[in-house]
Design a protein around this motif. Structure first.
Motif, PDB file in Angstrom:
ATOM      1  N   GLU A   1       0.877  -1.540   0.096  1.00  0.00           N
ATOM      2  CA  GLU A   1      -0.369   0.237  -0.267  1.00  0.00           C
ATOM      3  C   GLU A   1       0.964   1.184  -0.171  1.00  0.00           C
ATOM      4  N   PHE A   2       2.277   0.851   0.207  1.00  0.00           N
ATOM      5  CA  PHE A   2       3.257   2.512   0.131  1.00  0.00           C
ATOM      6  C   PHE A   2       3.840   3.038  -0.679  1.00  0.00           C
ATOM      7  N   SER A   3       3.637   3.359  -1.274  1.00  0.00           N
ATOM      8  CA  SER A   3       4.351   4.270  -2.365  1.00  0.00           C
ATOM      9  C   SER A   3       5.450   4.995  -1.599  1.00  0.00           C
ATOM     10  N   ARG A   4       7.008   5.513  -2.546  1.00  0.00           N
ATOM     11  CA  ARG A   4       8.210   5.952  -2.101  1.00  0.00           C
ATOM     12  C   ARG A   4       7.688   8.247  -0.999  1.00  0.00           C
ATOM     13  N   GLY A   5       6.323   8.042  -1.860  1.00  0.00           N
ATOM     14  CA  GLY A   5       5.355   9.522  -2.157  1.00  0.00           C
ATOM     15  C   GLY A   5       5.232   9.304  -0.931  1.00  0.00           C
ATOM     16  N   ALA A   6       4.780   8.049  -0.790  1.00  0.00           N
ATOM     17  CA  ALA A   6       3.478   8.460   0.871  1.00  0.00           C
ATOM     18  C   ALA A   6       4.665   7.848   2.057  1.00  0.00           C
ATOM     19  N   ILE A   7       6.020   7.361   2.132  1.00  0.00           N
ATOM     20  CA  ILE A   7       6.592   7.259   2.791  1.00  0.00           C
ATOM     21  C   ILE A   7       7.516   8.325   3.263  1.00  0.00           C
ATOM     22  N   ARG A   8       7.509   9.243   2.418  1.00  0.00           N
ATOM     23  CA  ARG A   8       8.210  10.294   2.437  1.00  0.00           C
ATOM     24  C   ARG A   8       7.131  11.732   3.144  1.00  0.00           C
ATOM     25  N   VAL A   9       5.914  11.215   2.878  1.00  0.00           N
ATOM     26  CA  VAL A   9       5.001  12.541   3.939  1.00  0.00           C
ATOM     27  C   VAL A   9       5.043  11.619   5.152  1.00  0.00           C
ATOM     28  N   LEU A  10       4.995   9.981   5.680  1.00  0.00           N
ATOM     29  CA  LEU A  10       5.124  10.117   6.984  1.00  0.00           C
ATOM     30  C   LEU A  10       6.446  10.742   7.607  1.00  0.00           C
ATOM     31  N   GLU A  11       7.575  10.479   7.034  1.00  0.00           N
ATOM     32  CA  GLU A  11       8.465  11.456   7.996  1.00  0.00           C
ATOM     33  C   GLU A  11       8.484  13.079   8.322  1.00  0.00           C
ATOM     34  N   LYS A  12       7.737  13.120   7.727  1.00  0.00           N
ATOM     35  CA  LYS A  12       7.075  14.516   8.525  1.00  0.00           C
ATOM     36  C   LYS A  12       7.596  14.035   9.854  1.00  0.00           C
ATOM     37  N   TYR A  13       6.885  12.837  10.394  1.00  0.00           N
ATOM     38  CA  TYR A  13       6.519  13.311  11.884  1.00  0.00           C
ATOM     39  C   TYR A  13       8.341  12.521  12.567  1.00  0.00           C
ATOM     40  N   LEU A  14       9.147  12.800  11.636  1.00  0.00           N
ATOM     41  CA  LEU A  14      10.647  12.329  12.462  1.00  0.00           C
ATOM     42  C   LEU A  14      11.453  13.664  12.415  1.00  0.00           C
ATOM     43  N   LYS A  15      11.551  14.180  13.683  1.00  0.00           N
ATOM     44  CA  LYS A  15      12.210  15.249  14.087  1.00  0.00           C
ATOM     45  C   LYS A  15      13.508  15.957  13.645  1.00  0.00           C
ATOM     46  N   ASN A  16      14.601  14.891  13.349  1.00  0.00           N
ATOM     47  CA  ASN A  16      15.993  15.073  12.851  1.00  0.00           C
ATOM     48  C   ASN A  16      16.110  14.962  12.121  1.00  0.00           C
ATOM     49  N   ALA A  17      15.251  14.724  10.592  1.00  0.00           N
ATOM     50  CA  ALA A  17      15.034  14.555   9.947  1.00  0.00           C
ATOM     51  C   ALA A  17      17.085  15.258   8.577  1.00  0.00           C
ATOM     52  N   VAL A  18      18.087  14.303   8.397  1.00  0.00           N
ATOM     53  CA  VAL A  18      18.530  15.312   7.562  1.00  0.00           C
ATOM     54  C   VAL A  18      18.662  14.542   5.565  1.00  0.00           C
ATOM     55  N   THR A  19      18.903  15.312   5.444  1.00  0.00           N
ATOM     56  CA  THR A  19      19.281  14.947   3.764  1.00  0.00           C
ATOM     57  C   THR A  19      20.833  14.985   2.906  1.00  0.00           C
TER      58      THR A  19
END
Length: 76
Positions: free
Chosen positions: A58-76
């Motif tokens: 059920e998850f695309s890479r785009g959908a996972i990226r939306v869930l990433e908003k829950y990660l406070k200290n994300a870096v690219t």
């Protein structure tokens, strides 16, 4: 995970793929958010990469990226 963070005191944490496996796992998005909340307990930057299982079912890479908003200290 808690022991590793406390003992190692990392400058950076890296999640190296297969972050979420949704094939046959009910509410895998909730489980993924719980994983991210564990990382949010620490003021450590978190980098992530994606692997093959991350965009199954059920998850695309785009959908996972939306869930990433829950990660406070994300870096690219």
């Amino acid at each position: 995970m808690n022991d590793a963070f406390l003992k190692q005191n990392p400058d950076l944490s890296i999640i190296t793929g297969d972050l979420i496996w949704s094939d046959g796992v009910p509410q895998s998005d909730i489980i993924f958010k719980e994983l991210l909340e564990r990382f949010n307990k620490y003021v450590v930057p978190v980098a992530k990469t994606y692997e093959t299982h991350d965009s199954e079912d059920e998850f695309s890479r785009g959908a996972i990226r939306v869930l990433e908003k829950y990660l406070k200290n994300a870096v690219t």
